[in-house]
Design a protein around this motif. Structure first.
Motif, PDB file in Angstrom:
ATOM      1  N   ASP A   1      14.672 -27.823  61.174  1.00 17.18           N
ATOM      2  CA  ASP A   1      15.460 -26.957  62.050  1.00 17.18           C
ATOM      3  C   ASP A   1      15.387 -25.511  61.564  1.00 17.18           C
ATOM      4  O   ASP A   1      14.601 -25.189  60.663  1.00 17.18           O
ATOM      5  CB  ASP A   1      16.907 -27.468  62.171  1.00 17.18           C
ATOM      6  N   ASN A   2      16.196 -24.633  62.119  1.00 14.03           N
ATOM      7  CA  ASN A   2      16.166 -23.216  61.779  1.00 14.03           C
ATOM      8  C   ASN A   2      16.598 -22.923  60.347  1.00 14.03           C
ATOM      9  O   ASN A   2      16.288 -21.869  59.809  1.00 14.03           O
ATOM     10  CB  ASN A   2      17.046 -22.409  62.752  1.00 14.03           C
TER      11      ASN A   2
ATOM     12  N   LEU B   1      10.427 -28.242  70.865  1.00 12.73           N
ATOM     13  CA  LEU B   1       9.933 -28.331  69.494  1.00 12.73           C
ATOM     14  C   LEU B   1       8.647 -27.528  69.464  1.00 12.73           C
ATOM     15  O   LEU B   1       7.836 -27.618  70.389  1.00 12.73           O
ATOM     16  CB  LEU B   1       9.624 -29.770  69.092  1.00 12.73           C
ATOM     17  N   LEU B   2       8.453 -26.760  68.425  1.00 10.61           N
ATOM     18  CA  LEU B   2       7.246 -25.958  68.276  1.00 10.61           C
ATOM     19  C   LEU B   2       6.306 -26.692  67.327  1.00 10.61           C
ATOM     20  O   LEU B   2       6.682 -27.046  66.213  1.00 10.61           O
ATOM     21  CB  LEU B   2       7.600 -24.580  67.717  1.00 10.61           C
TER      22      LEU B   2
ATOM     23  N   GLY C   1      20.478 -20.404  66.374  1.00 10.68           N
ATOM     24  CA  GLY C   1      19.893 -19.909  65.127  1.00 10.68           C
ATOM     25  C   GLY C   1      18.441 -19.488  65.286  1.00 10.68           C
ATOM     26  O   GLY C   1      18.020 -18.443  64.773  1.00 10.68           O
ATOM     27  N   PHE C   2      17.656 -20.279  66.008  1.00 11.34           N
ATOM     28  CA  PHE C   2      16.268 -19.904  66.269  1.00 11.34           C
ATOM     29  C   PHE C   2      16.201 -18.642  67.141  1.00 11.34           C
ATOM     30  O   PHE C   2      15.339 -17.783  66.937  1.00 11.34           O
ATOM     31  CB  PHE C   2      15.492 -21.038  66.948  1.00 11.34           C
TER      32      PHE C   2
ATOM     33  N   GLY D   1      13.520 -27.058  66.889  1.00 10.82           N
ATOM     34  CA  GLY D   1      12.824 -27.616  65.740  1.00 10.82           C
ATOM     35  C   GLY D   1      11.358 -27.233  65.705  1.00 10.82           C
ATOM     36  O   GLY D   1      10.772 -26.843  66.711  1.00 10.82           O
ATOM     37  N   VAL D   2      10.796 -27.352  64.510  1.00  9.30           N
ATOM     38  CA  VAL D   2       9.375 -27.118  64.299  1.00  9.30           C
ATOM     39  C   VAL D   2       8.793 -28.412  63.754  1.00  9.30           C
ATOM     40  O   VAL D   2       9.319 -28.975  62.793  1.00  9.30           O
ATOM     41  CB  VAL D   2       9.139 -25.959  63.319  1.00  9.30           C
ATOM     42  N   ILE D   3       7.725 -28.901  64.393  1.00  8.08           N
ATOM     43  CA  ILE D   3       7.114 -30.163  64.007  1.00  8.08           C
ATOM     44  C   ILE D   3       5.762 -29.897  63.350  1.00  8.08           C
ATOM     45  O   ILE D   3       5.014 -29.022  63.783  1.00  8.08           O
ATOM     46  CB  ILE D   3       6.976 -31.110  65.221  1.00  8.08           C
ATOM     47  N   GLY D   4       5.502 -30.634  62.297  1.00  3.65           N
ATOM     48  CA  GLY D   4       4.225 -30.509  61.609  1.00  3.65           C
ATOM     49  C   GLY D   4       3.846 -31.819  60.952  1.00  3.65           C
ATOM     50  O   GLY D   4       4.639 -32.762  60.906  1.00  3.65           O
ATOM     51  N   SER D   5       2.631 -31.866  60.471  1.00  2.00           N
ATOM     52  CA  SER D   5       2.175 -33.086  59.812  1.00  2.00           C
ATOM     53  C   SER D   5       1.278 -32.739  58.631  1.00  2.00           C
ATOM     54  O   SER D   5       0.723 -31.643  58.555  1.00  2.00           O
ATOM     55  CB  SER D   5       1.439 -33.987  60.805  1.00  2.00           C
ATOM     56  N   LEU D   6       1.168 -33.698  57.723  1.00  2.00           N
ATOM     57  CA  LEU D   6       0.411 -33.525  56.496  1.00  2.00           C
ATOM     58  C   LEU D   6      -0.305 -34.823  56.195  1.00  2.00           C
ATOM     59  O   LEU D   6       0.309 -35.906  56.257  1.00  2.00           O
ATOM     60  CB  LEU D   6       1.369 -33.169  55.343  1.00  2.00           C
TER      61      LEU D   6
END
Length: 173
Positions: A118-119, A163-164, A69-70, A81-86
């Motif tokens: 995920d995508n 993971l991006l 899918g990506f 997957g794409v990883i982020g934080s807040l």
């Protein structure tokens, strides 16, 4: 306020609160919800109980589908997957927590929410509560996700899946 008729206004209120630094009083007025802080706490506890049912790390076949899918959607090979934080502003209770939760860059006391999508923008991993004084690398390294990313016998490492993340995230081999 048109959307509040179609979507649970407490859900919208929770998202709104997590995304800015407004007060609970302002949320009560804007969303017309009494005792917003208590309502939000109860609501988020319910979501956390459901989390392990709906927020699950994909197995081999599903990882392959996400990777495809990506690749199809974004031309990014091996991405799963794409990883982020807040950072979420908090008021630490104990004096000893004041230093640990203080984020020097933001000049606020925070906890960190780390997520992987995920995508299809489905949440695949959520880790919340790390002290805001930690770096993004430290938060990742102390999360349960880290073992999935570094296990030489795991699906991610064996398949060279990626993971991006942002520039603050460590580059793992």
């Amino acid at each position: 306020n048109v959307y509040m008729n179609r979507v649970d206004k407490l859900l919208l209120g929770c998202i709104w609160m997590l995304g800015n630094t407004k007060s609970f009083k302002e949320a009560e007025e804007f969303f017309n919800i009494e005792n917003f802080e208590t309502s939000m706490e109860v609501y988020l506890k319910k979501i956390l109980k459901l989390g392990s049912t709906y927020i699950v790390w994909p197995l081999s076949e599903e990882l392959q589908q996400i990777q495809k899918g990506f690749m199809i959607g974004y031309k990014f090979p091996k991405l799963v997957g794409v990883i982020g934080s807040l950072h979420i502003e908090v008021d630490p209770n104990a004096e000893e927590e004041r230093f640990e939760y203080f984020n020097a860059i933001m000049q606020k006391h925070t906890i960190v929410l780390q997520i992987v999508c995920d995508n299809n923008l489905l949440l695949r991993d959520v880790c919340v509560g790390c002290p805001g004084g930690q770096t993004i690398s430290e938060i990742l390294e102390n999360s349960p996700l880290y073992s999935l990313l570094t296990d030489p016998n795991g699906l991610l490492v064996k398949n060279n899946y990626l993971l991006l993340g942002g520039t603050e995230h460590p580059h793992l081999n």
